[in-house]
Design an enzyme around this catalytic site. Structure first.
Site, PDB file in Angstrom:
ATOM      1  CE  LYS A   9      39.039  52.698  29.458  1.00  3.72           C
ATOM      2  NZ  LYS A   9      38.645  51.354  29.023  1.00  3.72           N
ATOM      3  N   GLY A  65      33.416  52.751  26.386  1.00  4.92           N
ATOM      4  CA  GLY A  65      33.690  53.478  25.139  1.00  4.92           C
ATOM      5  C   GLY A  65      35.075  54.099  25.122  1.00  4.92           C
ATOM      6  CG  ASN A 117      40.999  47.145  22.410  1.00  4.93           C
ATOM      7  OD1 ASN A 117      40.445  46.155  21.951  1.00  4.93           O
ATOM      8  ND2 ASN A 117      40.418  47.951  23.285  1.00  4.93           N
ATOM      9  CB  CYS A 144      36.959  48.262  21.906  1.00  2.00           C
ATOM     10  SG  CYS A 144      35.869  49.068  23.088  1.00  2.00           S
ATOM     11  CE  LYS A 188      41.870  42.378  25.621  1.00  2.00           C
ATOM     12  NZ  LYS A 188      42.059  43.117  26.865  1.00  2.00           N
ATOM     13  CB  THR A 244      34.283  42.045  26.901  1.00  2.00           C
ATOM     14  OG1 THR A 244      34.356  43.057  25.904  1.00  2.00           O
ATOM     15  CG2 THR A 244      34.950  42.561  28.166  1.00  2.00           C
ATOM     16  N   GLY A 259      34.252  38.386  32.939  1.00  2.00           N
ATOM     17  CA  GLY A 259      34.257  37.693  34.229  1.00  2.00           C
ATOM     18  C   GLY A 259      34.089  36.193  34.069  1.00  2.00           C
ATOM     19  N   GLY A 301      41.323  40.229  34.621  1.00  2.00           N
ATOM     20  CA  GLY A 301      40.626  41.496  34.448  1.00  2.00           C
ATOM     21  C   GLY A 301      39.562  41.741  35.489  1.00  2.00           C
ATOM     22  CB  THR A 302      35.940  40.859  35.430  1.00  2.00           C
ATOM     23  OG1 THR A 302      35.767  41.392  34.117  1.00  2.00           O
ATOM     24  CG2 THR A 302      34.682  41.099  36.224  1.00  2.00           C
TER      25      THR A 302
END
Ligand code: FMN
Length: 301
Positions: free
Chosen positions: A45, A72, A126, A129, A162, A190, A214, A263-264
């Site tokens: 993470k 967050g 990242n 986000c 990313k 996402t 997803g 991921g999901t």
């Protein structure tokens, strides 16, 4: 049996699957749940310079067959992470990458230096986000490049940038990251999303707008992979978004990916990686493909 090993820029992966950041905790947390030898790499993470408390609950919720999250980036900060997690990484039977978060290029660079100093073999940045207040670096080629340059100046290990499916011009952002020293791009994080409970009239997430992930986002991320691979065929791509089957992995490779993030699917099926690899082997046999890597960018158009 087809050869499933792949190269992602300078990095070699024993299988094409990469556990996506934030969906397997610190990776160490998840070792009792799944067997990481089915993965070529696992990404922990995202971590920032200082501890972040994240958003108040509710921070995750269903959205049809997809999922909303607005965590967050709750995390203990890079120093504590290195002290607590790194000694445990020897128990993980695949390579573990760090994921750097931050509010400024210097903060990202400091986190990356922490990971590299602790011996992590690669780092994701990242830039995308969707849950942070303030700006998302991945929406701007110049801001994204500033962060990548700051990290590149600090570490020698391979770095992946990313990016976001919400970028207006994903190709320009990817090109700017590559020019600034990224070894690959991760397409994608996402997508922005939201939901509302009609009985309470309250939003699904305390932050109202969060990240949608997803199965339903696969076409969104796949579109980004196709566009970036067409424009920048030499830039390696880690495809990610809605992957839940061996067929999905092949689709991402045909679009231009060199590895596949999952991921999901972990939330519904924590051991999905083994099933996906078995499906992949069987499909490649049926398709007469002896080396998965040969499929990168092989979409007919
Ligand atoms: C609960 C949750 C937490 C996430 N946390 C992170 C994170 O910390 N860092 C990051 O780069 N991506 C994070 N992501 C994004 C995933 O790594 C992945 O890019 C995205 O969910 C799309 O892939 P998927 O559809 O297979 O889930 C998170 C996703 C979810 C669902």
């Amino acid at each position: 049996m087809a050869d499933l090993s792949v190269g992602l820029g300078p990095t070699v992966l024993s299988t094409p699957l990469v556990a996506a950041a934030g969906t397997v905790g610190s990776v160490v947390d998840f070792t009792e749940v799944t067997d990481f030898s089915w993965y070529g790499a696992a990404v922990a993470k995202s971590v920032s310079g200082e501890p972040w408390t994240g958003r108040p609950p509710p921070r995750v919720g269903p959205a049809g067959v997809g999922m909303l999250n607005g965590i967050g980036i709750q995390n203990p900060g890079i120093d504590v992470w290195v002290e607590k997690v790194v000694p445990e990484l020897t128990t993980v039977p695949t390579q573990v990458w760090g994921s750097a978060g931050g509010n400024t290029p210097d903060e990202f660079a400091g986190v990356a230096a922490g990971y590299a100093g602790a011996g992590l073999p690669a780092i994701e940045i990242n830039l995308s986000c969707p849950n942070l207040d303030g700006h998302m670096f991945a929406l701007s080629p110049s801001l994204a490049a500033e962060v990548v340059s700051a990290v590149r100046a600090e570490v020698d290990v391979p770095i992946g940038a990313k990016l976001s499916p919400n970028s207006e011009d994903i190709v320009s952002v990817a090109a700017a990251c590559a020019d600034a020293g990224a070894d690959w791009v991760v397409l994608t994080n996402t997508a922005w999303g939201a939901g509302i409970d009609i009985h309470t009239r309250r939003p699904t997430l305390s932050g109202v707008i969060g990240g949608y992930s997803g199965i339903p986002i696969k076409p969104l991320a796949l579109r980004c992979v196709i566009e970036v691979h067409r424009a920048l065929p030499d830039l390696p791509i880690l495809g990610c978004g809605g992957i839940a089957s061996g067929e999905d992995v092949i689709e991402y490779f045909l679009a231009g990916a060199s590895a596949a993030g999952i991921g999901t699917i972990h939330f519904a099926e924590p051991r999905a990686a083994k099933r996906i690899i078995k499906e992949l082997e069987s499909l490649l046999r049926r398709l007469g493909v002896t080396r998965l890597a040969d499929l990168t960018g092989a979409m007919e158009s």
